[in-house]
Design a protein around this motif. Sequence first.
Motif, PDB file in Angstrom:
ATOM      1  N   THR A  12       0.835  -1.144   0.048  1.00  0.00           N
ATOM      2  CA  THR A  12      -0.004  -0.051  -0.044  1.00  0.00           C
ATOM      3  C   THR A  12       1.121   1.245   0.012  1.00  0.00           C
ATOM      4  O   THR A  12       0.536   1.988  -0.693  1.00  0.00           O
ATOM      5  N   GLU A  13       2.139   1.267   0.756  1.00  0.00           N
ATOM      6  CA  GLU A  13       2.890   2.547   0.680  1.00  0.00           C
ATOM      7  C   GLU A  13       3.432   2.815  -0.507  1.00  0.00           C
ATOM      8  O   GLU A  13       3.581   3.962  -0.985  1.00  0.00           O
ATOM      9  N   ASP A  14       3.682   1.618  -1.183  1.00  0.00           N
ATOM     10  CA  ASP A  14       3.950   2.104  -2.816  1.00  0.00           C
ATOM     11  C   ASP A  14       3.224   2.606  -3.598  1.00  0.00           C
ATOM     12  O   ASP A  14       3.244   3.706  -4.429  1.00  0.00           O
ATOM     13  N   LEU A  15       1.785   2.266  -3.749  1.00  0.00           N
ATOM     14  CA  LEU A  15       0.680   3.023  -4.083  1.00  0.00           C
ATOM     15  C   LEU A  15       0.514   4.390  -3.800  1.00  0.00           C
ATOM     16  O   LEU A  15       0.573   5.234  -4.415  1.00  0.00           O
ATOM     17  N   LEU A  16       0.611   4.586  -2.326  1.00  0.00           N
ATOM     18  CA  LEU A  16       0.490   5.779  -1.778  1.00  0.00           C
ATOM     19  C   LEU A  16       1.404   6.856  -1.830  1.00  0.00           C
ATOM     20  O   LEU A  16       1.400   8.142  -2.331  1.00  0.00           O
ATOM     21  N   HIS A  17       3.040   6.491  -2.061  1.00  0.00           N
ATOM     22  CA  HIS A  17       3.923   7.305  -1.945  1.00  0.00           C
ATOM     23  C   HIS A  17       4.898   7.199  -3.342  1.00  0.00           C
ATOM     24  O   HIS A  17       5.789   8.087  -3.264  1.00  0.00           O
ATOM     25  N   VAL A  18       4.531   6.272  -4.153  1.00  0.00           N
ATOM     26  CA  VAL A  18       5.278   6.122  -5.365  1.00  0.00           C
ATOM     27  C   VAL A  18       4.114   6.186  -6.599  1.00  0.00           C
ATOM     28  O   VAL A  18       4.463   7.256  -7.467  1.00  0.00           O
ATOM     29  N   PHE A  19       3.484   5.277  -6.748  1.00  0.00           N
ATOM     30  CA  PHE A  19       2.585   5.334  -7.977  1.00  0.00           C
ATOM     31  C   PHE A  19       1.718   6.467  -8.015  1.00  0.00           C
ATOM     32  O   PHE A  19       1.479   7.203  -9.041  1.00  0.00           O
ATOM     33  N   LEU A  20       0.858   6.786  -6.682  1.00  0.00           N
ATOM     34  CA  LEU A  20       0.049   8.141  -6.889  1.00  0.00           C
ATOM     35  C   LEU A  20       0.830   9.297  -7.463  1.00  0.00           C
ATOM     36  O   LEU A  20       0.158  10.027  -8.100  1.00  0.00           O
ATOM     37  N   PRO A  21       1.785   9.627  -6.741  1.00  0.00           N
ATOM     38  CA  PRO A  21       2.536  10.917  -6.850  1.00  0.00           C
ATOM     39  C   PRO A  21       2.988  11.050  -8.428  1.00  0.00           C
ATOM     40  O   PRO A  21       3.004  12.020  -8.857  1.00  0.00           O
ATOM     41  N   HIS A  22       3.431   9.994  -8.855  1.00  0.00           N
ATOM     42  CA  HIS A  22       3.632   9.700 -10.359  1.00  0.00           C
ATOM     43  C   HIS A  22       2.461   9.936 -11.330  1.00  0.00           C
ATOM     44  O   HIS A  22       2.625  10.835 -12.425  1.00  0.00           O
ATOM     45  N   THR A  23       1.268   9.637 -10.722  1.00  0.00           N
ATOM     46  CA  THR A  23      -0.068   9.826 -11.879  1.00  0.00           C
ATOM     47  C   THR A  23      -0.507  11.310 -11.505  1.00  0.00           C
ATOM     48  O   THR A  23      -1.582  11.773 -12.231  1.00  0.00           O
ATOM     49  N   GLY A  24      -0.157  11.793 -10.223  1.00  0.00           N
ATOM     50  CA  GLY A  24      -0.621  13.285 -10.053  1.00  0.00           C
ATOM     51  C   GLY A  24      -1.981  13.111  -9.126  1.00  0.00           C
ATOM     52  O   GLY A  24      -2.499  14.101  -9.227  1.00  0.00           O
ATOM     53  N   HIS A  25      -2.340  11.915  -8.808  1.00  0.00           N
ATOM     54  CA  HIS A  25      -3.564  11.770  -7.682  1.00  0.00           C
ATOM     55  C   HIS A  25      -3.191  11.858  -6.702  1.00  0.00           C
ATOM     56  O   HIS A  25      -2.204  11.735  -6.002  1.00  0.00           O
ATOM     57  N   ASP A  26      -4.184  12.279  -5.584  1.00  0.00           N
ATOM     58  CA  ASP A  26      -4.054  12.289  -4.315  1.00  0.00           C
ATOM     59  C   ASP A  26      -4.948  11.088  -3.594  1.00  0.00           C
ATOM     60  O   ASP A  26      -5.779  10.658  -4.558  1.00  0.00           O
ATOM     61  N   VAL A  27      -5.032  10.846  -2.509  1.00  0.00           N
ATOM     62  CA  VAL A  27      -6.195  10.152  -1.941  1.00  0.00           C
ATOM     63  C   VAL A  27      -6.850  10.872  -0.785  1.00  0.00           C
ATOM     64  O   VAL A  27      -6.556  11.550  -0.067  1.00  0.00           O
ATOM     65  N   THR A  28      -8.011  10.502  -0.669  1.00  0.00           N
ATOM     66  CA  THR A  28      -9.167  10.777   0.419  1.00  0.00           C
ATOM     67  C   THR A  28      -9.443   9.709   0.903  1.00  0.00           C
ATOM     68  O   THR A  28      -9.940   8.568   0.309  1.00  0.00           O
ATOM     69  N   VAL A  29      -9.193   9.582   2.399  1.00  0.00           N
ATOM     70  CA  VAL A  29      -9.492   8.522   3.249  1.00  0.00           C
ATOM     71  C   VAL A  29     -10.586   8.638   4.119  1.00  0.00           C
ATOM     72  O   VAL A  29     -10.847   9.837   4.537  1.00  0.00           O
ATOM     73  N   VAL A  30     -11.666   7.789   3.797  1.00  0.00           N
ATOM     74  CA  VAL A  30     -12.959   7.685   4.588  1.00  0.00           C
ATOM     75  C   VAL A  30     -13.032   6.573   5.516  1.00  0.00           C
ATOM     76  O   VAL A  30     -12.403   5.513   5.309  1.00  0.00           O
ATOM     77  N   ASP A  31     -13.907   6.740   6.303  1.00  0.00           N
ATOM     78  CA  ASP A  31     -14.372   5.618   7.460  1.00  0.00           C
ATOM     79  C   ASP A  31     -15.711   5.212   7.125  1.00  0.00           C
ATOM     80  O   ASP A  31     -16.654   6.122   7.353  1.00  0.00           O
ATOM     81  N   LEU A  32     -15.934   4.016   6.334  1.00  0.00           N
ATOM     82  CA  LEU A  32     -17.259   3.781   6.060  1.00  0.00           C
ATOM     83  C   LEU A  32     -17.688   2.733   6.947  1.00  0.00           C
ATOM     84  O   LEU A  32     -17.074   1.993   7.385  1.00  0.00           O
TER      85      LEU A  32
END
Length: 178
Positions: A158-178
């Motif tokens: 998950t850390e690779d998605l959050l700290h490598v992949f998403l910055p590369h694509t220019g996307h942020d993440v919104t975290v929610v509690d469902l």
Amino acid sequence: MEISEIRTAAPAEGRAAVELETFALLDRLHIPYAWVAHETADTIADCDVVSEVLGISICKNLFLCNRQQTDFYLLMMPGDKPFKTKDLSPLLGCSRLSFAGPEHMERLLRTIPGSVSALELMFDTQAQVRLVMDRAVHDAAWFGCHPCKNDASLRLRTEDLLHVFLPHTGHDVTVVDL
């Protein structure tokens, strides 16, 4: 369901072009992964068998939009957690969310229903899709998804998605509690 052995290198051939493109990007970003090929997995129940082999939980990925079909969201959540739009809409400041049509999925993410995952954000070059993650997926060490086609599945940190992949694509993440 027949499932291949676990692999840790990209396939050289025999996969769809979109999958090869996905593996190539993960390799360029130096994101390690493990993956298996399998029959088409259209449901979370199908993915449960694959999850067991990969030792993770493949998350549920839902492609949503507002009533006007102008704002788009990709929701990642645990596969066994029920989803209710009325719970998510206020967390995102939307009056009403619904499932976006396949034409939007194709146009924005170059994918089809049943195959969508956060990896398709690589095709959203205008950042028109907002990534939303349930806290349980966000906080997990690993997550599983399809490599842009639902006849294979990946295990990624998950850390690779959050700290490598998403910055590369220019996307942020919104975290929610469902």
